[in-house]
Scaffold this active site. Structure first.
Site, short mmCIF file in Angstrom:
data_model
loop_
_atom_site.label_atom_id
_atom_site.label_comp_id
_atom_site.label_asym_id
_atom_site.label_seq_id
_atom_site.Cartn_x
_atom_site.Cartn_y
_atom_site.Cartn_z
N ASN A 1 0.81 -1.22 0.00
CA ASN A 1 0.00 0.00 0.00
C ASN A 1 0.85 1.28 0.00
O ASN A 1 0.34 2.36 0.29
CB ASN A 1 -0.94 0.02 1.20
CG ASN A 1 -1.87 -1.18 1.21
OD1 ASN A 1 -1.77 -2.05 2.06
ND2 ASN A 1 -2.73 -1.26 0.21
N ILE B 1 1.06 6.78 0.79
CA ILE B 1 0.44 5.69 1.50
C ILE B 1 -1.03 5.62 1.13
O ILE B 1 -1.73 6.65 1.09
CB ILE B 1 0.56 5.88 3.03
CG1 ILE B 1 2.02 6.11 3.43
CG2 ILE B 1 -0.02 4.69 3.78
CD1 ILE B 1 2.18 6.67 4.81
N CYS B 2 -1.47 4.41 0.89
CA CYS B 2 -2.91 4.25 0.66
C CYS B 2 -3.53 3.73 1.94
O CYS B 2 -3.42 2.55 2.27
CB CYS B 2 -3.13 3.26 -0.50
SG CYS B 2 -4.86 2.96 -0.83
N LEU B 3 -4.13 4.64 2.69
CA LEU B 3 -4.74 4.23 3.95
C LEU B 3 -6.02 5.03 4.12
O LEU B 3 -6.01 6.26 3.99
CB LEU B 3 -3.77 4.52 5.11
CG LEU B 3 -4.25 4.16 6.51
CD1 LEU B 3 -4.50 2.66 6.63
CD2 LEU B 3 -3.23 4.60 7.56
#
Lengths: 841, 154
Positions: free
Chosen positions: B82, B89-91
């Site tokens: 991610n 960041i993919c959050l």
């Protein structure tokens, strides 16, 4: 014979006549004798012959020739006569030398008077002759009575001036002679001034300001008693004055007065300085300035008047006025100089020194002494006050006096601001300042307390500052009075003005009252509130009865000053104590109902959040007490559910009655010491290890330290390494012989009462130090946090980051931070690589 | 201005909380003299493939924080399904699921747990996502990449 020859013969004939007529006697004495003849004024030179000279050029030649003659006489005869009088007298004298031998000065005085007399006569003689010649030349119609008319004639005046100049020049041919002549004048005038001023000063002060040598000398002369001399003094003064004025008159005629101006200046300034020194030194409780001005008026101006105002001569009257102004200024100058040099002592003696300060204030407003005053006072303050040897309390007292004193001198506050600042800065650095101030607030005997408890004098700054915003309170009329705004003047100061309005208010506040000026040492009053809280905490915790009246009163007063909210914690603390009293009674009743308890047990219940942090020290009480404590806890939780008690076991104190060897002694000790003794009561002989496990104290050194108290009191003894037992023997023989011990004073077996409050060293660590420690723990966490995220940082970077992101708690200097970091390095938490600090891996 | 001041105050108190009661494995501190830019540090949780690895992050707080999330990026290159190559960041909580109740500490802890529990449904690094199932190989690649990025051999 040609007509030319005839003319030449005529001229030669005249010349012979003239030289015969104008021949100057060869000695001074002859001239003096001539002048002394009563017929001198009416005497006429037979100078009809002069009338025959018609041509102006010839007249000029004759006059010049006559002046030539006079010059020769002056130079060769008169000057010699004059200097012969002073032969050998002057060489050893220098004016700079304070002390001129009295005999010498007397001699010089006599000789000078003598010499002036004959010089004057010689001068008169020549003046008269010149007058005659002049009349013959230019005033053909004159008769005897018109002689004096010449005095208004400019040409004639020039001639007389020339005569005066020649005289002076002839007397002071060499520079040595000039010097000597000045010396003579100096000594003469000084001596005269002293003898003139002495009786007046004597009248004014009842004592002589000069040294007594002249007195003695005159006593010898007159062979009189001091008392009779005083009675005669008026006639004597008159006589002296007359002869002096007579002499001055002559000096005027000779034109010596003008050249003596420098000499008067020297003498008068010196005298002014001496008199001021003598009158004022170390005397602060009287107003002296007006007095000094007045007596200088009576002495110096009168004396000067005698010298200068010999007649209604306008020229001299002007000079006199000029002189008067100069002297007055010089008096102010010397006076303020003297006062400033002792200003520090004046402040020390405040309020007894108020008159002196008021005098200085007059000077301050009259002449420009601000700069000198400030710089000199600051210098002395650094020298005498702001050094490690000075007691903080003394510095505070002096600071308060300084404020009051400067208020008197300069009502604008400029001086105070300049002088107060270094003291404030210094006080702010001292650790015990706050404590001293707060103590003095609440010490009923101190002066500050008087002011503190006097609510009328209270101002509103405290409240205002606490509010922390610039909200204008309606009550603050006197601050924001419109009139005052218009009356505001920029302070005429050398000091940078604070354009910050708030600062200016603070300036005014400095004047308002002592306490606010003390509070103003620090930026915020919170520090004081905190310190007071710490003190209150100490006091309340050592309270043995529940008498809170004084504390309540203090808190109420502080509330008025610092605002309602700031005292909230303290109010809760006091309430805790009174609540404890009630709860104790209530719970005890319940417990006593259920169980017979031999111990009187009181508990203080305090609300943790409102009290200063209390040091932790863990140990276990003796089971017998523990049992009671548990009961108390249970009862408390029942009454006050859901609240619970957390015991601070090391706090408080225990009153013990120890029966040992037939004696009963009372002790007041800390709980841990009581617990130790209870174990001894139970087990008799105990080792350190055992005690350590019983008390659940890991650190045996602490136990040893506590045991020392009982060892010293001979309740317990050491029987072996780390083995202790109750001391059943009589007190040591040694002690009994020693009479200095209270315990052994009588052996009658009567119960002795000794109350010894054990002093705990740990306790000395003040609450504020504890708080500081706690702060540093937070700082440590910040440091670790910083270093975790930045790997490595230099000192200054850390210092600036801490200052920025933890401004509330971080108050250290970069040097303090450095030593703290070194401590962390020692604890192996961080390490230093090059200039950068980093986490120790 | 006053809002910025309020945000600064909030960040200051978050800093204080973070410093006084640190959580294991995560830390952050303002960078330089600007309290809106922070540097964060996350250590891989024990008993995961990221154990013993330390990653630096940058946190940039908007002036309307905490109503908007900070922009968080990995500064140390992080091999993770991610996280893209630039450190983004993919959050979800950094995007649409952000809520003002989160703070720096919870954010850092979320990222720390994301390391061990990637969301392989929407990978930014498909290679990492593809080998995630084979933890042994994943760890090998991870350590190699980490060593390339930091010069530290674990």
């Amino acid at each position: 014979m040609t007509s030319d020859d005839q003319y030449i013969n005529n001229i030669i004939g005249w010349w012979n006549d003239i030289t015969a007529q104008f021949s100057i006697p060869s000695t001074t004495q002859e001239i003096v004798a001539l002048v002394d003849q009563s017929s001198f004024q009416s005497q006429q030179l037979k100078i009809d012959i002069l009338k025959r000279i018609g041509c102006d050029q010839d007249k000029q030649i004759i006059l010049e020739w006559y002046f030539e003659l006079i010059t020769c006489f002056y130079k060769n005869t008169l000057a010699n006569d004059f200097w012969n009088l002073f032969k050998g007298v002057l060489d050893s004298i220098t004016i700079d030398n304070e002390k001129v031998n009295k005999k010498q000065s007397k001699l010089i005085n006599q000789q000078f008077t003598l010499s002036i007399n004959f010089i004057y006569k010689v001068f008169i003689y020549f003046e008269n002759n010149i007058n005659l010649i002049y009349n013959q030349f230019y005033n053909n119609n004159n008769n005897d009575n018109d002689n004096n008319d010449n005095s208004n004639n400019v040409e004639y005046k020039q001639l007389i001036k020339k005569l005066q100049d020649i005289l002076l020049a002839s007397l002071t041919l060499s520079s040595k002679q000039t010097n000597d002549f000045n010396k003579i004048l100096y000594i003469f005038f000084e001596r005269d001034f002293i003898s003139f001023s002495k009786p007046i000063y004597f009248k004014l002060f009842g004592e002589s300001l000069e040294d007594d040598e002249i007195d003695q000398e005159e006593n010898e002369d007159n062979d009189e008693q001091v008392d009779s001399r005083l009675d005669d003094s008026i006639n004597e003064i008159k006589y002296k004055e007359n002869s002096f004025m007579d002499l001055c008159q002559k000096l005027h005629t000779l034109n010596f007065i003008i050249i003596s101006e420098d000499i008067f200046t020297q003498i008068l300034f010196k005298k002014i300085y001496q008199h001021i020194e003598k009158i004022c030194r170390d005397i602060f409780d009287k107003r002296l300035l007006a007095f000094i001005l007045d007596c200088q008026d009576q002495v110096m101006f009168k004396w000067l008047g005698m010298i200068l105002c010999h007649d209604d001569n306008e020229f001299y009257a002007n000079i006199f006025q000029h002189w008067k102004t100069r002297l007055e200024f010089s008096i102010y100058e010397h006076f303020s100089e003297q006062r400033i040099s002792q200003l520090f002592d004046m402040i020390v003696q405040y309020p007894d020194s108020i008159p002196a300060l008021e005098d200085l204030s007059v000077c301050y407003n009259k002449i420009s002494i601000q700069k000198t005053l400030i710089s000199s006072l600051i210098k002395v303050v650094y020298q005498r006050l702001l050094h490690p040897g000075a007691n903080t309390n003394d510095i505070i007292t002096q600071y308060i006096s300084t404020i009051a004193s400067m208020k008197i001198i300069d009502s604008t506050g400029v001086v105070l601001e300049a002088v107060g600042r270094p003291i404030r800065t210094y006080l702010a650095q001292r650790e015990d300042t706050i404590r001293c101030i707060v103590t003095s607030f609440t010490d009923e005997e101190s002066e500050i307390y008087q002011e503190f408890s006097n609510i009328d004098s209270l101002d509103i700054i405290g409240k205002q500052e606490i509010k922390d915003d610039h909200f204008i309170d309606d009550n603050n009329d006197d601050f924001f009075d419109e009139k005052q705004i218009y009356l505001w003047k920029p302070s005429q100061s050398i000091i940078e003005n604070n354009n910050n309005n708030e600062k200016n208010n603070n300036n005014n506040n400095l004047f308002k009252d002592t306490i606010s000026s003390l509070v103003n040492i620090y930026d915020s009053p919170e520090l004081f509130v905190n310190e007071y809280r710490n003190m209150l905490s100490d006091r309340l915790l050592s309270l043995r009865d529940y008498n809170l009246d004084k504390e309540i009163k203090n808190v109420e007063l502080l509330k008025l000053r610092f605002g309602e909210n700031s005292m909230h914690n303290c109010e809760v603390m006091i309430k805790d104590i009174s609540d404890s009293k009630r709860l104790n009674t209530q719970i005890k009743k319940t417990i006593n109902d259920t169980q017979e308890n031999p111990i009187s047990f009181e508990t203080l219940i305090i609300s943790r959040l409102f009290w200063p942090s209390i040091k932790e020290e863990e140990f276990e009480y003796h089971p017998s007490i523990r049992e009671y404590m548990e009961q108390f806890s249970k009862e408390y939780s029942r009454i006050k559910a859901p609240r619970e008690l957390i015991w601070k076991k090391h706090m408080g104190f225990v009153d013990l009655e120890i029966e040992l060897n037939g004696k009963t002694i009372e002790y007041s000790v800390s709980p841990i010491q009581a617990s130790i003794l209870l174990y001894f009561q139970q087990l008799v002989t105990i080792s350190i290890d055992r005690l350590s496990s019983l008390l659940k104290v890991g650190n045996k050194d602490i136990i040893r330290k506590k045991l020392v108290f009982w060892l010293n009191n001979q309740v317990i003894k050491e029987i072996d390494q780390d083995q202790y037992t109750i001391n059943n023997q009589e007190f040591d023989q040694v002690d009994e012989d020693d009479d200095n011990s209270d315990n052994s004073e009588d052996d009658s077996g009567q119960d002795e009462k000794v109350t010894i409050m054990e002093e705990e060293e740990d306790q000395q660590e003040s609450a504020s130090a504890r708080e500081k420690e706690e702060q540093m723990r937070v700082i440590e966490k910040f440091i670790i946090g910083m270093l975790t995220n930045f790997k490595a940082l230099p000192l200054d970077r850390m210092h600036s980051m801490l200052s920025m992101f933890n401004a509330e708690q971080y108050t250290s200097t970069s040097a303090e931070l450095k030593s703290f970091l070194s401590k962390l390095i020692n604890e192996e938490k961080i390490e230093l690589s090059g200039l950068n600090y980093q986490i120790k891996k | 201005m006053s809002q910025e001041h309020a945000v600064a105050k909030r960040l200051q108190s978050e800093l204080m909380n973070l410093m006084v009661g640190p959580s294991p494995g995560v830390s952050a501190f303002p960078e330089g003299d600007n309290i809106f830019n922070w540097v964060g540090t996350i250590q891989g949780a024990p008993s995961t493939v990221y154990d013993n690895l330390e990653f630096k992050l940058s946190l940039k707080f908007p002036t309307d924080y905490p109503f908007k999330p900070p922009v968080v990026k990995f500064e140390t290159s992080c091999f993770h399904p991610n996280v893209d190559l630039h450190g983004n960041i993919c959050l979800d909580i950094l995007k649409d699921k952000w809520s003002p109740i989160y703070n720096v500490r919870t954010l850092l802890l979320s990222i720390q747990s994301l390391l061990a529990e990637p969301n392989n449904e929407s990978p930014l690094n498909s290679y990492a996502a593809s080998i995630w199932s084979n933890q042994e190989e994943y760890k090998k690649v991870l350590l190699k990449k980490y060593q390339e990025a930091t010069g530290i051999t674990v």
